[in-house]
Design a protein around this motif. Structure first.
Motif, PDB file in Angstrom:
ATOM      1  N   ASP A  59       0.848  -1.191   0.000  1.00  0.00           N
ATOM      2  CA  ASP A  59       0.000   0.000   0.000  1.00  0.00           C
ATOM      3  C   ASP A  59       0.890   1.250   0.000  1.00  0.00           C
ATOM      4  OD1 ASP A  59      -1.682   2.153   0.629  1.00  0.00           O
ATOM      5  OD2 ASP A  59      -2.984   0.916   1.882  1.00  0.00           O
ATOM      6  N   THR A  61       0.145   4.355   0.333  1.00  0.00           N
ATOM      7  CA  THR A  61      -0.184   5.290   1.413  1.00  0.00           C
ATOM      8  C   THR A  61       0.461   4.839   2.721  1.00  0.00           C
ATOM      9  OG1 THR A  61      -2.296   5.806   0.362  1.00  0.00           O
ATOM     10  CG2 THR A  61      -2.064   6.387   2.676  1.00  0.00           C
ATOM     11  N   TYR A 182      -3.947  -0.594   9.822  1.00  0.00           N
ATOM     12  CA  TYR A 182      -4.925  -1.640   9.509  1.00  0.00           C
ATOM     13  C   TYR A 182      -6.129  -1.576  10.464  1.00  0.00           C
ATOM     14  CZ  TYR A 182      -1.437  -3.751   6.415  1.00  0.00           C
ATOM     15  OH  TYR A 182      -0.533  -3.976   5.401  1.00  0.00           O
ATOM     16  N   LEU A 185      -8.377   1.075   9.123  1.00  0.00           N
ATOM     17  CA  LEU A 185      -9.130   0.608   7.958  1.00  0.00           C
ATOM     18  C   LEU A 185     -10.267  -0.328   8.377  1.00  0.00           C
ATOM     19  CD1 LEU A 185      -6.332  -0.125   5.309  1.00  0.00           C
ATOM     20  CD2 LEU A 185      -7.462   2.026   5.868  1.00  0.00           C
ATOM     21  N   LYS A 189     -14.281   0.126   7.811  1.00  0.00           N
ATOM     22  CA  LYS A 189     -15.126  -0.896   7.192  1.00  0.00           C
ATOM     23  C   LYS A 189     -16.314  -1.230   8.102  1.00  0.00           C
ATOM     24  CE  LYS A 189     -16.182  -4.063   4.137  1.00  0.00           C
ATOM     25  NZ  LYS A 189     -15.290  -5.204   3.834  1.00  0.00           N
ATOM     26  N   ARG A 263      -5.712   7.638   4.038  1.00  0.00           N
ATOM     27  CA  ARG A 263      -5.687   6.190   4.023  1.00  0.00           C
ATOM     28  C   ARG A 263      -6.534   5.628   2.886  1.00  0.00           C
ATOM     29  NH1 ARG A 263      -8.517   8.131   8.411  1.00  0.00           N
ATOM     30  NH2 ARG A 263     -10.688   7.473   8.715  1.00  0.00           N
ATOM     31  N   ASN A 264      -6.306   4.340   2.610  1.00  0.00           N
ATOM     32  CA  ASN A 264      -7.099   3.622   1.618  1.00  0.00           C
ATOM     33  C   ASN A 264      -8.171   2.808   2.335  1.00  0.00           C
ATOM     34  OD1 ASN A 264      -5.685   4.555  -0.717  1.00  0.00           O
ATOM     35  ND2 ASN A 264      -3.996   3.191  -0.188  1.00  0.00           N
ATOM     36  N   THR A 265      -8.649   1.742   1.732  1.00  0.00           N
ATOM     37  CA  THR A 265      -9.698   0.923   2.347  1.00  0.00           C
ATOM     38  C   THR A 265      -9.169  -0.461   2.665  1.00  0.00           C
ATOM     39  OG1 THR A 265     -10.517   0.072   0.232  1.00  0.00           O
ATOM     40  CG2 THR A 265     -11.440   2.181   1.022  1.00  0.00           C
ATOM     41  N   ASP A 267     -10.547  -3.271   1.886  1.00  0.00           N
ATOM     42  CA  ASP A 267     -10.728  -4.176   0.747  1.00  0.00           C
ATOM     43  C   ASP A 267      -9.578  -4.069  -0.258  1.00  0.00           C
ATOM     44  OD1 ASP A 267     -13.096  -5.062   1.826  1.00  0.00           O
ATOM     45  OD2 ASP A 267     -14.324  -3.611   0.726  1.00  0.00           O
ATOM     46  N   GLU A 268      -8.864  -2.952  -0.255  1.00  0.00           N
ATOM     47  CA  GLU A 268      -7.763  -2.755  -1.200  1.00  0.00           C
ATOM     48  C   GLU A 268      -6.465  -3.427  -0.744  1.00  0.00           C
ATOM     49  OE1 GLU A 268      -8.128   1.460  -3.320  1.00  0.00           O
ATOM     50  OE2 GLU A 268      -8.332   1.644  -1.141  1.00  0.00           O
ATOM     51  N   GLN A 269      -6.416  -3.886   0.493  1.00  0.00           N
ATOM     52  CA  GLN A 269      -5.183  -4.473   1.020  1.00  0.00           C
ATOM     53  C   GLN A 269      -4.979  -5.886   0.482  1.00  0.00           C
ATOM     54  OE1 GLN A 269      -3.269  -2.275   2.739  1.00  0.00           O
ATOM     55  NE2 GLN A 269      -5.010  -0.955   2.234  1.00  0.00           N
ATOM     56  N   GLN A 270      -3.744  -6.145   0.040  1.00  0.00           N
ATOM     57  CA  GLN A 270      -3.379  -7.460  -0.461  1.00  0.00           C
ATOM     58  C   GLN A 270      -2.344  -8.073   0.483  1.00  0.00           C
ATOM     59  OE1 GLN A 270      -4.845  -8.958  -3.034  1.00  0.00           O
ATOM     60  NE2 GLN A 270      -6.124  -7.138  -3.355  1.00  0.00           N
TER      61      GLN A 270
END
Length: 466
Positions: A59, A61, A182, A185, A189, A263-265, A267-270
């Motif tokens: 990520d 960010t 995390y 995030l 969610k 931050r991102n979401t 669901d975008e975390q791999q």
């Protein structure tokens, strides 16, 4: 080779032999660093601890936040200052091998009492004198028993300890930033899930009112649907509060005042999937806190060597010299003086200080050994726990997805049956909806557990500083 040089060689060799009898050379203590990982007997030495943190965290960010933390975090800056202190101590210990040198420039005015001197009558002697003196003094202690050498090695070990401690702070900082990110995030969610649930339940309330008007349900169903709506709404303020608090905690890690975090979401975390742990003996090289614990033991070992040398004689050479005169006009005329002193000091009775010093150093060395051993065992425990946490989260993800799918169907079916069958009441719908919301929130926690277990495994293996 003349006799003088032969004498120097013999004296030097004898000194080395005597030093070896008093002090000992450091050797790493025998600790079992194998089989520290539970249920893992692999021999592959590949480990994610050797990966740069930017490889583990994809990520962009999050990468930016981690870099900001490494640049601005106050705990890390304090660790760097502690390294500077240790460096200064090491330089001081190295300088102890050199002779000291002090300069002194003084003027002394002295007047004697005539009555005390008891001069015979008629003698007129000036009883007031001025003495002008300029001198240099030096002192040097020969390191016969290795006291200075042991002190220098102890200071060097302390420097390495502070450097390893700084790297341990860095690995922990990276883990804390990633875990807090995390968590943020996951809270986002959960808030989104709850807000979506509130919208669905608002629709349910309107539906129940319409069904009541059609005499399909009674007033109890309407009231229950409203209560179900409020049960979801009341959790939103706490979620928003937790989000603000988590943002504030992450801001402190980044070395800035509380504020909004970009931050991102979730669901975008791999999640990184190739979780290689290597063998447990690699913890001695990869984990900074294990290295720091060994350096602490090494410093204590050298302190014990130093304490032993106080029982043996010390050879000190001192010298001073300069110019001294009663007449400033003749300051440089036949006013040179000097003293050379070589002496051996053997402790005979020192009120138990040498014994107390040695016993204290030996006890501190044993404490440091136990601390080293404990840190190594704890590191193995942390790796095992992180692995189990990852495996557990992975197993729950699959089952949780099936649970959510089944509960979603259950909610849809009970709502349809409520419209057309008197055998179904709103309590069935209520139970299904509450179970579905709990499952969705738990699914977010499962995802969070999986992401954080990877972070914790990376830190437990010693990653993040190379």
């Amino acid at each position: 080779m003349n006799f003088r040089y032969k004498s120097y060689i013999i004296i030097g060799f004898a000194t080395l032999c005597l030093t070896a009898c008093v002090t000992k050379k450091y050797e790493r203590p025998a600790l079992n660093s194998n089989d520290l990982y539970r249920d893992n007997s692999g021999t592959d030495t590949a480990t994610i601890a050797n990966l740069p943190w930017k490889t583990l965290f994809g990520d962009a960010t999050l990468q930016t936040l981690i870099q900001q933390g490494l640049d601005e975090n106050l705990d890390l800056k304090q660790a760097i200052e502690r390294i500077k202190i240790a460096e200064a101590t090491l330089r001081q210990s190295r300088a102890a091998f050199l002779p000291s040198l002090t300069g002194d420039l003084s003027v002394t005015d002295a007047k004697q009492s005539r009555a005390a001197l008891n001069f015979p009558p008629g003698i007129n002697i000036n009883t007031e004198t001025q003495t002008y003196k300029a001198q240099l003094s030096t002192s040097w202690e020969a390191d016969i028993w290795g006291k200075l050498s042991s002190a220098k090695r102890s200071a060097y070990a302390s420097l390495l300890q502070t450097d390893a401690a700084k790297r341990a702070v860095q690995t922990q900082l990276i883990a804390n930033i990633a875990n807090t990110y995390y968590s943020l995030l996951a809270l986002d969610k959960q808030l989104a899930i709850t807000e979506q649930t509130v919208k669905i339940r608002e629709t349910d309330v309107e539906t129940m009112k319409s069904l009541k008007e059609g005499a399909i349900v009674n007033g109890a169903a309407v009231v229950q649907s409203e209560a179900n709506l409020y049960a979801a709404q009341v959790t939103i303020p706490d979620l928003k509060k937790s989000i603000k608090e988590t943002e504030n905690a992450l801001s402190v890690l980044l070395g800035k005042g509380p504020g909004t975090i970009n931050r991102n979401t979730l669901d975008e975390q791999q999640p990184f999937s190739n979780l290689q742990v290597g063998v447990s003996s690699q913890l001695l090289q990869n984990r900074p806190d294990v290295q720091a614990a060994e350096f602490a033991f090494r410093a204590a070992f050298e302190n014990t060597n130093t304490a032993k040398t106080y029982f043996y004689p010390a050879l000190t050479l001192t010298a001073n010299g300069g110019l001294s005169t009663l007449d400033l006009k003749n300051f440089f005329d036949q006013s040179i003086f000097y003293n050379l002193i070589g002496g051996i000091t053997q402790p005979i009775f020192n009120k138990g200080q040498n014994k107390a010093r040695l016993k204290t150093a030996q006890a501190q060395q044993q404490q440091a050994f136990y601390g080293f051993q404990q840190t190594l065992l704890t590191s193995g425990q942390e790796v095992s726990n992180a692995l189990f946490a990852y495996q557990t989260a992975s197993e729950k993800e699959t089952t949780r997805a099936k649970q959510i799918a089944s509960l979603t169907k259950a909610v849809d079916y009970t709502k349809e049956l409520l419209r057309y069958s008197s055998a179904t009441n709103y309590t069935d719908v209520l139970t299904s909806e509450q179970s579905l919301l709990a499952a969705k929130l738990s699914s977010t926690n499962d995802r969070l557990q999986k992401l954080q277990s990877i972070v914790n495994l990376y830190r437990a293996l010693g990653g993040g500083w190379k």
